[in-house]
Each structure stands twice: as structure tokens, then as C-alpha cells.
Design a protein around this motif. Structure first.
Motif, PDB file in Angstrom:
ATOM      1  N   LEU A  37       0.654  -1.722  -0.295  1.00 49.11           N
ATOM      2  CA  LEU A  37      -0.187   0.105   0.174  1.00 49.11           C
ATOM      3  C   LEU A  37       0.906   1.018   0.152  1.00 49.11           C
ATOM      4  CD1 LEU A  37      -3.253  -1.220   2.559  1.00 49.11           C
ATOM      5  CD2 LEU A  37      -3.339  -0.665  -0.121  1.00 49.11           C
ATOM      6  N   HIS A  38       1.984   1.359   1.003  1.00 48.30           N
ATOM      7  CA  HIS A  38       3.186   2.237   0.808  1.00 48.30           C
ATOM      8  C   HIS A  38       3.213   2.869  -0.421  1.00 48.30           C
ATOM      9  CE1 HIS A  38       5.753   4.671   3.316  1.00 48.30           C
ATOM     10  NE2 HIS A  38       6.290   4.817   2.036  1.00 48.30           N
ATOM     11  N   LEU A  39       4.229   1.724  -1.524  1.00 51.42           N
ATOM     12  CA  LEU A  39       4.831   1.647  -2.504  1.00 51.42           C
ATOM     13  C   LEU A  39       3.427   1.957  -3.905  1.00 51.42           C
ATOM     14  CD1 LEU A  39       7.138  -1.114  -2.670  1.00 51.42           C
ATOM     15  CD2 LEU A  39       7.843   0.756  -2.837  1.00 51.42           C
ATOM     16  N   ALA A  89       0.964   4.488  -3.416  1.00 52.89           N
ATOM     17  CA  ALA A  89       0.645   5.074  -2.366  1.00 52.89           C
ATOM     18  C   ALA A  89       1.940   5.991  -3.188  1.00 52.89           C
ATOM     19  CB  ALA A  89      -0.107   5.772  -1.017  1.00 52.89           C
ATOM     20  N   ALA A  90       2.900   5.793  -2.894  1.00 57.97           N
ATOM     21  CA  ALA A  90       3.836   6.382  -3.461  1.00 57.97           C
ATOM     22  C   ALA A  90       4.145   6.817  -4.307  1.00 57.97           C
ATOM     23  CB  ALA A  90       5.825   6.030  -2.892  1.00 57.97           C
ATOM     24  N   SER A  91       3.165   5.775  -5.321  1.00 61.62           N
ATOM     25  CA  SER A  91       4.121   5.430  -7.178  1.00 61.62           C
ATOM     26  C   SER A  91       2.466   6.789  -7.453  1.00 61.62           C
ATOM     27  CB  SER A  91       3.166   3.976  -7.819  1.00 61.62           C
ATOM     28  OG  SER A  91       4.384   2.928  -7.133  1.00 61.62           O
ATOM     29  N   ALA A  92       1.105   6.371  -6.728  1.00 59.19           N
ATOM     30  CA  ALA A  92      -0.131   7.605  -7.415  1.00 59.19           C
ATOM     31  C   ALA A  92       0.542   8.797  -7.188  1.00 59.19           C
ATOM     32  CB  ALA A  92      -0.776   7.297  -6.529  1.00 59.19           C
ATOM     33  N   TRP A  93       1.865   9.583  -6.609  1.00 57.91           N
ATOM     34  CA  TRP A  93       1.589  10.536  -6.096  1.00 57.91           C
ATOM     35  C   TRP A  93       3.093  10.880  -7.367  1.00 57.91           C
ATOM     36  CZ3 TRP A  93       3.805  12.891  -0.485  1.00 57.91           C
ATOM     37  CH2 TRP A  93       3.711  14.133  -0.877  1.00 57.91           C
ATOM     38  N   LEU A  94       4.442  10.038  -7.093  1.00 62.45           N
ATOM     39  CA  LEU A  94       5.011  10.548  -7.941  1.00 62.45           C
ATOM     40  C   LEU A  94       5.483  10.195  -9.152  1.00 62.45           C
ATOM     41  CD1 LEU A  94       8.681  10.968  -8.174  1.00 62.45           C
ATOM     42  CD2 LEU A  94       8.691   8.700  -7.913  1.00 62.45           C
ATOM     43  N   GLY A  95       3.958   9.156  -9.556  1.00 63.31           N
ATOM     44  CA  GLY A  95       4.453   8.806 -10.914  1.00 63.31           C
ATOM     45  C   GLY A  95       3.493  10.174 -11.833  1.00 63.31           C
ATOM     46  N   GLY A  96       2.105  10.945 -11.062  1.00 64.20           N
ATOM     47  CA  GLY A  96       0.947  11.846 -11.175  1.00 64.20           C
ATOM     48  C   GLY A  96       2.308  13.175 -11.410  1.00 64.20           C
ATOM     49  N   LEU A  97       3.006  13.759 -10.158  1.00 65.46           N
ATOM     50  CA  LEU A  97       3.391  14.649 -10.344  1.00 65.46           C
ATOM     51  C   LEU A  97       4.179  14.915 -11.678  1.00 65.46           C
ATOM     52  CD1 LEU A  97       4.702  14.515  -6.599  1.00 65.46           C
ATOM     53  CD2 LEU A  97       3.624  16.457  -7.257  1.00 65.46           C
ATOM     54  N   VAL A  98       4.850  13.436 -11.954  1.00 66.84           N
ATOM     55  CA  VAL A  98       6.018  13.764 -13.181  1.00 66.84           C
ATOM     56  C   VAL A  98       4.964  14.020 -15.051  1.00 66.84           C
ATOM     57  CG1 VAL A  98       6.736  12.664 -14.733  1.00 66.84           C
ATOM     58  CG2 VAL A  98       7.533  12.503 -12.152  1.00 66.84           C
ATOM     59  N   LEU A 110      -0.271   7.645   2.354  1.00 69.98           N
ATOM     60  CA  LEU A 110       1.391   7.435   2.384  1.00 69.98           C
ATOM     61  C   LEU A 110       1.606   7.537   3.653  1.00 69.98           C
ATOM     62  CD1 LEU A 110       4.042   7.319   0.324  1.00 69.98           C
ATOM     63  CD2 LEU A 110       3.784   9.108   0.351  1.00 69.98           C
ATOM     64  N   VAL A 111       1.060   8.253   4.525  1.00 70.88           N
ATOM     65  CA  VAL A 111       2.104   8.398   6.010  1.00 70.88           C
ATOM     66  C   VAL A 111       1.256   7.428   6.959  1.00 70.88           C
ATOM     67  CG1 VAL A 111       1.280  10.001   7.663  1.00 70.88           C
ATOM     68  CG2 VAL A 111       1.419  11.296   5.342  1.00 70.88           C
ATOM     69  N   VAL A 112       0.122   6.829   6.629  1.00 70.11           N
ATOM     70  CA  VAL A 112      -0.265   6.270   7.522  1.00 70.11           C
ATOM     71  C   VAL A 112       0.326   4.909   7.400  1.00 70.11           C
ATOM     72  CG1 VAL A 112      -2.159   4.160   8.081  1.00 70.11           C
ATOM     73  CG2 VAL A 112      -2.823   7.204   7.768  1.00 70.11           C
ATOM     74  N   THR A 113       0.821   4.863   6.194  1.00 70.21           N
ATOM     75  CA  THR A 113       1.278   3.459   5.833  1.00 70.21           C
ATOM     76  C   THR A 113       3.019   2.904   6.234  1.00 70.21           C
ATOM     77  OG1 THR A 113       1.784   3.679   3.508  1.00 70.21           O
ATOM     78  CG2 THR A 113       0.216   2.087   3.965  1.00 70.21           C
ATOM     79  N   VAL A 126       9.509  14.094   2.707  1.00 67.35           N
ATOM     80  CA  VAL A 126       8.465  14.364   2.490  1.00 67.35           C
ATOM     81  C   VAL A 126       7.755  15.338   3.498  1.00 67.35           C
ATOM     82  CG1 VAL A 126       7.104  12.476   3.333  1.00 67.35           C
ATOM     83  CG2 VAL A 126       8.980  11.869   2.693  1.00 67.35           C
ATOM     84  N   ALA A 127       8.484  15.802   4.797  1.00 64.29           N
ATOM     85  CA  ALA A 127       7.900  16.640   5.339  1.00 64.29           C
ATOM     86  C   ALA A 127       7.404  18.424   4.399  1.00 64.29           C
ATOM     87  CB  ALA A 127       8.350  17.065   6.246  1.00 64.29           C
TER      88      ALA A 127
END
Length: 570
Positions: free
Chosen positions: A298-300, A302-311, A344-347, A378-379
């Protein structure tokens, strides 16, 4: 027919995952629990063998146990074996060993594919110089260092590729279906696929030299590659390569097959790719391991959704400045990213707690310090994300009078730029202004903010790549045990056990009176080092667990008091 085909693709990929993944265990770095003879011990006669017991099964396929005499010559037979299900490594010794200090060098492979090595000494009859053994231990510490450094880089490339690939696919299927045919999107997804492939193949080639402590020229050794493929790391990497082939098929069919079919296939492939990284990390070990693996996936995700979307936002959507695209994507992205950040923060908090456990380990271990750096980065990203979200709300979701509202009709969505997008929905008022009405300066500022977020995310990925190869803080934090207790109303004792871990420990006892002044007690069976200070050295605590330390203090010719301390060894 399309629905049946979609379900069939998903079922086939799921069956493949279920057949392969259960055979690959996940665990953390192995830790040496006990060595026999004990480290720094002096024994009366030569042992027939040396044994090393670890807290989990280890592999000797890439490693060895060497025992060096005081002059540096090897006195082991080279016939290493394992016992206790792989937890104990045994190396027989030659007969007729002479008095002196011997050095044990060991190098084994943990279940999580990380090499663990170290050295210890023992003496027969008397302590002697160990110059040759010390030099050999220093040489062992540098073996495979180049391969390890390149392995960290390949892991970063792998993470970057996987997160961009998985996050990019999620972006186009969830937020922007029309983006499947956009050239910039397809180019980014293909580049991310290549990065994931290069990272996987590079890791497969470098794992052998790293594990065995060999120069880089052995990376292409066929026998070494076959040995790697027989390890959990090799099997998971081979599975990932198969999944990357499936991902390539998905990329080639983008825009040519109904989204529902590709969405199902890409979802299963994405989960498998992320799971392949979790299986050879720290997620599946220790307490609550049953939650650790899914939490890491789940952590990965969420990180994928955030980073992939940002790029994609920075490189494609915001760069195109299409009013129609921005009107569709930006409001959805704001909510999408917010949900990803929460997950991302919770996991991440859960994973950090599992691998650290004690506050002191955050500053007292390399893992803890790296984790603090990651949290700080991350903060900063969260602050930038909050600023970007506020800009999205101001620029794309401002309320407007009903007379000026954009109408979403059955025929089209009319934008400020005069273009239209077919929607096929009934007429309904929209309370936000179209993207084309956003000032150009606002778009430029938003793009810069997103670029900065992306740059920091790349640094976070680099820190994460190093974290994966670093022993967890909970397995590498050995604080000195310190505790105090009252002996009588006017006498207090403080005990220190250093390093409070399996093996030889030093104990220091301090007595103070009611005013805090150091005082002596008599008689005493300890080494007096200063007024009120006593030492007991080279005490062997042979196993991990809780020890009861009983200190009896004689306060007069006939009176004595026993004080109990509970010492936890690691």
C-alpha cells in the motif's frame, strides 16, 4: 466478450502470482546471536569446531567461514555445514592447534538477500597478537564494496522506474483516460519501463559479486548468475522480469483496447511489480509481519500514485496547457493526491515504528538517521503539495455567478478557449471556472511547485534505496543498559551493562550515599576503579532475552541486601 477477456487476463496473472510468490520468503538482515567459542574468550583447550548461531536461517552458498591462526594461516577444513534449519553454521577445525589468539571471519547471506559478515576472536591458553587476523577482517569489510554501491544505484533506478510506471498507468486509467493516446504520456511510460528493466537486470548481475565479495568482473559469470537465480532474490527478480513483459504488452495496447480490459491487466501487473520489491525488503519480518507486507505494498502504491502523477503533471499536462485537459485533470488530481498522501503517511508511520521501535534508535543507528532524513524530505513535499492544492483551488475551482457558470451539456463542455469536449451527460451547472480562465502565471507557478516536489521525491527514492540495504534500527541498536535502585535509606546503587548484547559484557557498579556522594562498600568481590566505582569485566551473556542480575551489598558485618535488576540482551 470484452468483459470475459478482461477477467481472463486478470485471473491468469493472479494465478501466476499466487503460484510463485508463496515460495519466496521475506525477512530482514540476519543477526549473529551466539558464537562458540565466544568472542574474546580464553579457553583451556583447542575446540574441534567453531559454530555461529543466527536469529534466522542463513545461506552459505555465497559465503564462507574462515578461521585464522595467529600467523594468518587457515586452520579450518573448509567443510562448512549448517544445523538447526540453517540457523547455525558450523566449521570444523584442524587438529593440534597451538596456543594463541585465533580470528573467525564469516560471511553469510540473509533470507532478504543481504550479505552479513563480521569477525570475532578466541584464544587458546593465552592471548597473543592478531595482526594478520585484523588485516584480514579489514580486507573482508571492503570486499564487494563496488558491487554494493552499484547495487544501491540499480535499486534506485528500479524504484524510480516502477513508481513512474505504476503511477503513470494509474494516472491515465483513473484521472485522465484521454491521456492514453498522448505522445508525451506514452513516452514517459516507456522510459519508466526501461528504467525498471535496467534496474532489475542490473540487480541480478550485481547480486552475485556483492554476495560473494568479488570484483565487478564476475558480474557476467554464468555460474554466479545461476546461483543468484536459485536464491529468493533471484526468483523474485525473475518473476518481476516476467511481469515487465506483461507490462510491455499493456503499454503497446494503450489506446487500442477498451480501457476496462487494459485497466484490469495493468492493475494486476502493477500489484505484482510492487509486491516483488516488498518481498525482498524489510516488510515481511518481525512482529506483525502479516500486516507488514500488505502495508508495504500500500505504501508503494501510494508513493507511485503521488510520484507518477507529479511527473505526468509537470512533464505533460501542465506543459501542454490545454484548457480542456486542465479542466478535467486538476480538480481530480487534487483529491487523488490527497488520498495518496494520507495512505503514504499512515503506512509509512506503521513501517517506521516496526523497524525502529525505540526513540533512541532514531539517532543511534544509521537506519534511524536515514529515516529522519526521509521524513524531513517528505515533510517538505507535503508543504509544497499543500501550496499546490491551494493554487488548484484558487485557479480551477473558484465559484462563479450562475450566469457565468460553465454548463456541462449533453453535447459538449465549453471552455474559455472556445474548444469543446463531448461528454454525453445531461445539462448541469458547474460551480468552478474552466481551466482556460486560470492566469498563465498561475500555471507557471504551479508547474514550478510540481517540479520541485518531483525533484525532492527523487532524493527520497535515493534515501529509500539505501534504507533497504541498511539493517533495521531495531536489529542494530544496542544501548548501554543503565538502571539504579536503593539498597538502604542512605545507600543507592547504579548498574551499567555494556553493550547489553549477546557475548562478553562489562558491568560497572556505582554506590552513592543520600547526598549523592560516591562511597565505598566492603567487603567487595569486584575490581575497584575509583571511590564508589566497581567493575566486573568479560561476563558472558550467552543468549538473547531477559537476564536477572542480582547484586548483594553487605552494609555491615551481619547485614546484607540483594538488589535485582532486569537486563535485556539483544
Amino acid at each position: 466478450m470484452t468483459s470475459i477477456r478482461s477477467k481472463s487476463v486478470g485471473v491468469v496473472l493472479l494465478v501466476l502470482l499466487l503460484l510463485v510468490l508463496p515460495a519466496v520468503p521475506a525477512s530482514a538482515h540476519a543477526t549473529l546471536v551466539q558464537s562458540t567459542p565466544a568472542d574474546s574468550s580464553v579457553i583451556g583447550r583447542a575446540p574441534a569446531e567453531v559454530s555461529l548461531r543466527y536469529d534466522q536461517p542463513v545461506s552459505t552458498a555465497f559465503g564462507a567461514v574462515k578461521v585464522l591462526a595467529p600467523d594468518g594461516s587457515r586452520v579450518d577444513t573448509g567443510q562448512v555445514t549448517t544445523r538447526d534449519g540453517g540457523r547455525t553454521v558450523v566449521e570444523p577445525l584442524r587438529a593440534s592447534l597451538q596456543p594463541g589468539t585465533y580470528t573467525i571471519l564469516w560471511r553469510v547471506l540473509s533470507a532478504d538477500s543481504h550479505t552479513v559478515f563480521g569477525a570475532s576472536t578466541f584464544s587458546i591458553g593465552k592471548i597473543s597478537a592478531t595482526g594478520a587476523g585484523t588485516a584480514a577482517a579489514a580486507e573482508q569489510a571492503g570486499e564487494g564494496r563496488a558491487a554494493q554501491d552499484l547495487l544501491d544505484i540499480s535499486r534506485w533506478v528500479l524504484y524510480l522506474g516502477l513508481l513512474l510506471l505504476v503511477g503513470g498507468l494509474a494516472f491515465v486509467f483513473v484521472l485522465w483516460p484521454a491521456g492514453q493516446t498522448v505522445r508525451g504520456v506514452r513516452r514517459m511510460l516507456r522510459v519508466s519501463w526501461v528504467l525498471a528493466l535496467v534496474g532489475s537486470v542490473g540487480g541480478l548481475l550485481l547480486q552475485g559479486p556483492y554476495s560473494e565479495g568479488l570484483p565487478l568482473v564476475y558480474a557476467f559469470d554464468p555460474e554466479l548468475i545461476v546461483k543468484v537465480l536459485q536464491t529468493p532474490y533471484g526468483m523474485v527478480t525473475a518473476l518481476r522480469l516476467i511481469l515487465l513483459i506483461a507490462a510491455a504488452v499493456v503499454l503497446l495496447r494503450l489506446g487500442r483496447v477498451r480501457p476496462r480490459v487494459l485497466g484490469a491487466a495493468s492493475g494486476v501487473v502493477s500489484v505484482g511489480l510492487l509486491l516483488s520489491t516488498s518481498l525482498i525488503g524489510h516488510a515481511g519480518d518481525g512482529e506483525l509481519a502479516v500486516l507488514g507486507l500488505p502495508a508495504d505494498v500500500l505504501h508503494l502504491s501510494a508513493a507511485s500514485a503521488w510520484l507518477g502523477g507529479l511527473v505526468l503533471l509537470a512533464a505533460v499536462v501542465l506543459r501542454r496547457r490545454s484548457p480542456a485537459d486542465l479542466a478535467v485533470v486538476m480538480p481530480r488530481w487534487s483529491r487523488y493526491a490527497e488520498f495518496a498522501v494520507v495512505v503514504l503517511v499512515v503506512t509509512g508511520t506503521f513501517a517506521g515504528w516496526r523497524q525502529v521501535r525505540e526513540p533512541g534508535a532514531l539517532t543511534g543507528t544509521t537506519y534511524g538517521r536515514l529515516l529522519l532524513v526521509k521524513v524531513g524530505l517528505v515533510a517538505i513535499m507535503l508543504v509544497l503539495a499543500a501550496v499546490a492544492r491551494a493554487r488548484v483551488r484558487r485557479s480551477y475551482l473558484r465559484p462563479v455567478p450562475q450566469s457565468a457558470a460553465v454548463l456541462l451539456t449533453r453535447a459538449s463542455l465549453v471552455t474559455a478557449g472556445g474548444g469543446s469536449i463531448s461528454t454525453g451527460r445531461d445539462s448541469a451547472p458547474v460551480t468552478g471556472i474552466p481551466a482556460g480562465a486560470a492566469p498563465p502565471g498561475a500555471v507557471r507557478l504551479l508547474r514550478r511547485s510540481v517540479f520541485l516536489e518531483t525533484a525532492i521525491a527523487l532524493v527520497v527514492l535515493a534515501v529509500t534505496a539505501v534504507l533497504v540495504s541498511t539493517p533495521p534500527a531495531k536489529d542494530n541498536y544496542f544501548p548501554v543498559f543503565t538502571n539504579s535502585s536503593s539498597v538502604t535509606a542512605d545507600l543507592r546503587i547504579q548498574v551499567e551493562v555494556d553493550p547489553a548484547r549477546v557475548g562478553l559484557n562489562d558491568m560497572h557498579f556505582t554506590y552513592t550515599d543520600g547526598a549523592g556522594k560516591f562511597v565505598d562498600v566492603v567487603p567487595v568481590q569486584l575490581l575497584r576503579t575509583a571511590p564508589g566505582h566497581y567493575d566486573l569485566t568479560r561476563v558472558e551473556l550467552s543468549t538473547v532475552g531477559t537476564w536477572q542480575l542480582a547484586v548483594t551489598t553487605q552494609t555491615s558485618d551481619i547485614d546484607s541486601t540483594t538488589t535485582l535488576f532486569t537486563v535485556r540482551t539483544r
